[in-house]
Each structure stands twice: as C-alpha cells, then as structure tokens.
Design a protein around this motif. Structure first.
Motif, PDB file in Angstrom:
ATOM      1  N   VAL A   4       0.853  -1.194   0.000  1.00  0.00           N
ATOM      2  CA  VAL A   4       0.000   0.000   0.000  1.00  0.00           C
ATOM      3  C   VAL A   4       0.885   1.240   0.000  1.00  0.00           C
ATOM      4  O   VAL A   4       1.780   1.371   0.836  1.00  0.00           O
ATOM      5  N   VAL A   5       0.628   2.135  -0.947  1.00  0.00           N
ATOM      6  CA  VAL A   5       1.443   3.344  -1.106  1.00  0.00           C
ATOM      7  C   VAL A   5       0.571   4.582  -0.901  1.00  0.00           C
ATOM      8  O   VAL A   5      -0.479   4.719  -1.548  1.00  0.00           O
ATOM      9  N   LEU A   6       1.004   5.469  -0.029  1.00  0.00           N
ATOM     10  CA  LEU A   6       0.284   6.726   0.216  1.00  0.00           C
ATOM     11  C   LEU A   6       1.087   7.870  -0.394  1.00  0.00           C
ATOM     12  O   LEU A   6       2.217   8.143   0.023  1.00  0.00           O
ATOM     13  N   SER A   7       0.518   8.526  -1.393  1.00  0.00           N
ATOM     14  CA  SER A   7       1.198   9.612  -2.094  1.00  0.00           C
ATOM     15  C   SER A   7       0.491  10.938  -1.828  1.00  0.00           C
ATOM     16  O   SER A   7      -0.658  11.129  -2.217  1.00  0.00           O
ATOM     17  N   GLN A   8       1.165  11.824  -1.138  1.00  0.00           N
ATOM     18  CA  GLN A   8       0.617  13.135  -0.779  1.00  0.00           C
ATOM     19  C   GLN A   8      -0.634  13.020   0.102  1.00  0.00           C
ATOM     20  O   GLN A   8      -1.528  13.859   0.032  1.00  0.00           O
ATOM     21  N   VAL A   9      -0.686  11.981   0.913  1.00  0.00           N
ATOM     22  CA  VAL A   9      -1.770  11.851   1.894  1.00  0.00           C
ATOM     23  C   VAL A   9      -1.377  12.671   3.115  1.00  0.00           C
ATOM     24  O   VAL A   9      -0.387  12.370   3.782  1.00  0.00           O
ATOM     25  N   ARG A  10      -2.147  13.692   3.404  1.00  0.00           N
ATOM     26  CA  ARG A  10      -1.763  14.662   4.444  1.00  0.00           C
ATOM     27  C   ARG A  10      -2.562  14.509   5.742  1.00  0.00           C
ATOM     28  O   ARG A  10      -2.138  15.015   6.771  1.00  0.00           O
ATOM     29  N   ASP A  11      -3.701  13.872   5.681  1.00  0.00           N
ATOM     30  CA  ASP A  11      -4.544  13.782   6.872  1.00  0.00           C
ATOM     31  C   ASP A  11      -4.061  12.651   7.789  1.00  0.00           C
ATOM     32  O   ASP A  11      -4.012  11.492   7.358  1.00  0.00           O
TER      33      ASP A  11
ATOM     34  N   LEU B 129      -8.313  -6.363 -16.194  1.00  0.00           N
ATOM     35  CA  LEU B 129      -7.561  -6.113 -14.965  1.00  0.00           C
ATOM     36  C   LEU B 129      -7.546  -7.378 -14.107  1.00  0.00           C
ATOM     37  O   LEU B 129      -8.575  -8.004 -13.891  1.00  0.00           O
ATOM     38  N   ASP B 130      -6.379  -7.757 -13.611  1.00  0.00           N
ATOM     39  CA  ASP B 130      -6.232  -8.983 -12.823  1.00  0.00           C
ATOM     40  C   ASP B 130      -5.974  -8.636 -11.362  1.00  0.00           C
ATOM     41  O   ASP B 130      -4.866  -8.261 -10.985  1.00  0.00           O
ATOM     42  N   LEU B 131      -7.009  -8.789 -10.539  1.00  0.00           N
ATOM     43  CA  LEU B 131      -6.865  -8.472  -9.124  1.00  0.00           C
ATOM     44  C   LEU B 131      -6.258  -9.614  -8.316  1.00  0.00           C
ATOM     45  O   LEU B 131      -6.045  -9.480  -7.111  1.00  0.00           O
ATOM     46  N   THR B 132      -5.978 -10.741  -8.978  1.00  0.00           N
ATOM     47  CA  THR B 132      -5.268 -11.821  -8.281  1.00  0.00           C
ATOM     48  C   THR B 132      -3.756 -11.602  -8.345  1.00  0.00           C
ATOM     49  O   THR B 132      -2.996 -12.275  -7.657  1.00  0.00           O
ATOM     50  N   ALA B 133      -3.321 -10.678  -9.176  1.00  0.00           N
ATOM     51  CA  ALA B 133      -1.888 -10.441  -9.377  1.00  0.00           C
ATOM     52  C   ALA B 133      -1.274  -9.707  -8.188  1.00  0.00           C
ATOM     53  O   ALA B 133      -1.966  -9.030  -7.417  1.00  0.00           O
ATOM     54  N   ARG B 134       0.017  -9.829  -8.043  1.00  0.00           N
ATOM     55  CA  ARG B 134       0.757  -9.087  -7.029  1.00  0.00           C
ATOM     56  C   ARG B 134       0.617  -7.595  -7.334  1.00  0.00           C
ATOM     57  O   ARG B 134       0.805  -7.167  -8.474  1.00  0.00           O
ATOM     58  N   THR B 135       0.255  -6.822  -6.315  1.00  0.00           N
ATOM     59  CA  THR B 135      -0.181  -5.444  -6.570  1.00  0.00           C
ATOM     60  C   THR B 135       0.380  -4.445  -5.570  1.00  0.00           C
ATOM     61  O   THR B 135       0.436  -4.715  -4.360  1.00  0.00           O
ATOM     62  N   ALA B 136       0.752  -3.284  -6.093  1.00  0.00           N
ATOM     63  CA  ALA B 136       1.023  -2.108  -5.260  1.00  0.00           C
ATOM     64  C   ALA B 136      -0.107  -1.115  -5.515  1.00  0.00           C
ATOM     65  O   ALA B 136      -0.274  -0.637  -6.642  1.00  0.00           O
ATOM     66  N   TRP B 137      -0.911  -0.846  -4.508  1.00  0.00           N
ATOM     67  CA  TRP B 137      -2.010   0.124  -4.613  1.00  0.00           C
ATOM     68  C   TRP B 137      -1.489   1.503  -4.240  1.00  0.00           C
ATOM     69  O   TRP B 137      -0.845   1.679  -3.198  1.00  0.00           O
ATOM     70  N   VAL B 138      -1.803   2.511  -5.053  1.00  0.00           N
ATOM     71  CA  VAL B 138      -1.394   3.886  -4.765  1.00  0.00           C
ATOM     72  C   VAL B 138      -2.632   4.728  -4.471  1.00  0.00           C
ATOM     73  O   VAL B 138      -3.574   4.768  -5.267  1.00  0.00           O
ATOM     74  N   PHE B 139      -2.618   5.397  -3.313  1.00  0.00           N
ATOM     75  CA  PHE B 139      -3.726   6.273  -2.905  1.00  0.00           C
ATOM     76  C   PHE B 139      -3.214   7.698  -2.804  1.00  0.00           C
ATOM     77  O   PHE B 139      -2.156   7.957  -2.219  1.00  0.00           O
TER      78      PHE B 139
END
Length: 273
Positions: free
Chosen positions: A121-128, A214-224
């Motif tokens: 899980v990646v948080l990009s410019q998450v300020r709260d 889109l393959d949600l079974t794949a290894r994933t990095a989610w960016v928020f």
C-alpha cells in the motif's frame, strides 16, 4: 511489585526531553516518537527493542502491571508519573495513564518491495493523519506486506497517525521519505502491477475488472492520493492503471479511508481465492 519512584514535576528533565517528541523536528533529530494509551503501548512492548522508556501513572501501573514487568525485564527506563505530569506528554484529553518513548520503525524500500511481496500500500501526498493511520491499520488487517508513505505525505510518527493505527504500526513494515517514481519503478521491477485508486474517465471498475482485463489476483502495489485533489496526471502516469470504486447510491464520493479499505480488501480477497 515494587514501583519506581514517582516523578511529580513537569519540569523534570526526562519529562521535558520526552515532551519534545511531540514536535516533528525533534522526532526526526532523535529517531524517536511517542506512543500513547494501553493498546498501542502493549503492541509496542510486544515488538522487541521498540520501547526506550515508559511513563505510567500509579493507577495504570496497577491495572497494567505487565507493562512495568516488561519494562523491567527488557531493561527499559520506567517511571511512575502523576496524572498532571503525564498531560505534558499526552496529546489526548484522556491519555489512559501510559505513554512510551519508542524508536522509529522505518525500513528500507528494497527490503519490502522484493520478489515475495504480494500486496503493498502506497500513500502519495496523503496529508490527513487520521486517514494515514486508518489505512495503515487496514493494510495490517488485510495482510499486506508493507505500507509506503512518500516524502510528500504526513509524518507517520505524528501523534494522530500513531493513535489511528491502534498498534498496527508495530505489526507491518513502514517505509517513509521516498518518491512515488522510485516506488513504482522498483515495484514494477519486482513484478508487481501498480494500480492507482482514482475515479478518472479511464478508470477500471473495481467490481468488474474482467471487463477490461484487470487482474486483481496479481501481485499489486495500490497507490492512494491526496484527500482533496486525488492524484495528479503526472502521478497517474507512473501507474499501470486506474481503478475506481463504483458508487451505487447517491453519495458524491467516498472518503479516502473507506475507498482504500475496499480496494485493499478486494485485492486481498482475490489473491487468496
């Protein structure tokens, strides 16, 4: 059990030094931060070597005698303090009687983005702070391998972030101070797909990924991205695809923590099928 001597003055040098950790500048300089409340302190003590010093009221020490015992056996500094003194260290109105000084927990990006990582899980410019802490807790609950906060995001050792994680900060590896391009490049090199949670015109529907390949079974990095403006076009270009959480009712949007929870758990569920 014999308790340590009581610190009754807010002017105590040790109290003043610990109170400095309420400021980001001093946290960065010392590599330490404060953890408040029994739940978070319990998790900190369970992670060997994390706690440097413990401040606890006499009432809390009687209720949580295991904390004092753990400090003694771990050869940590432990002090009984008055309620008045503890308010110098606590950031909440009701501190529940215990505050710990802990070592920073940062790990290197390459140590978590390896060939074994399934979900990051990646948080990009998450300020709260509340959102950041909630997402760390979600990532821990979903069995993610790590959380990454880019250099433009909130300080993970901010008291509100720490409190919002409810102890999960001590369970899951956390990387801080890196750029999004560095994260996405390494993730892709390690075989992870990089998905941006963003409701733009080209976004895939999270609940119908098969319609667009889109393959949600794949290894994933989610960016928020940021709570107010989402992700910039530049940041989106660093990701392989955008994914939107469908809204079936009349709500204008979901808050960041809720959307992140849906995305993270959708990947976790699919990866375990």
């Amino acid at each position: 059990m014999k308790l340590p001597d009581v610190i009754s003055s807010p002017q105590s040098k040790r109290i003043k030094n610990a109170a400095k950790l309420l400021k980001r500048r001093d946290r960065k300089a010392t590599g330490q931060f404060l953890v408040e409340g029994p739940q978070a302190v319990r998790e900190a003590l369970a992670r060997k070597g994390s706690v440097v010093e413990l401040f606890i009221t006499e009432e809390a020490a009687e209720e949580h005698s295991s904390f004092v015992s753990a400090a003694k056996h771990g050869r940590m500094q432990c002090s009984i303090v008055t309620g008045e003194v503890l308010t110098e260290l606590a950031s909440t109105v009701n501190s529940q009687g215990v505050v710990a000084v802990c070592k920073a927990l940062d790990v290197d990006l390459t140590s978590v983005l390896d060939k074994e990582a399934q979900l990051v899980v990646v948080l990009s410019q998450v300020r709260d702070p509340g959102n950041a802490g909630t997402i760390i807790r979600l990532a821990d609950a979903a069995g993610a391998d790590a959380v990454v906060l880019t250099s433009s995001s909130v300080d993970v050792y901010n008291d509100k972030v720490v409190r919002s994680t409810a102890g999960s900060l001590f369970h899951i590896p956390v990387v801080t101070g890196v750029g999004l391009s560095e994260v996405t490049e390494l993730a892709r090199a390690r075989g992870l797909q990089v998905l941006a949670a963003d409701a733009n015109d080209e976004a895939h529907d999270l609940h119908h990924p098969w319609d667009t390949g889109l393959d949600l079974t794949a290894r994933t990095a989610w960016v928020f991205g940021n709570e107010a403006w989402g992700m910039s076009a530049e940041d989106l270009s660093l990701c392989d695809a955008s994914v939107a959480v469908p809204i079936y009712g009349s709500a204008e949007s979901l808050n960041l923590g809720t959307a992140a929870g849906v995305c993270i758990y959708e990947s976790a569920r699919n990866q375990r099928m």
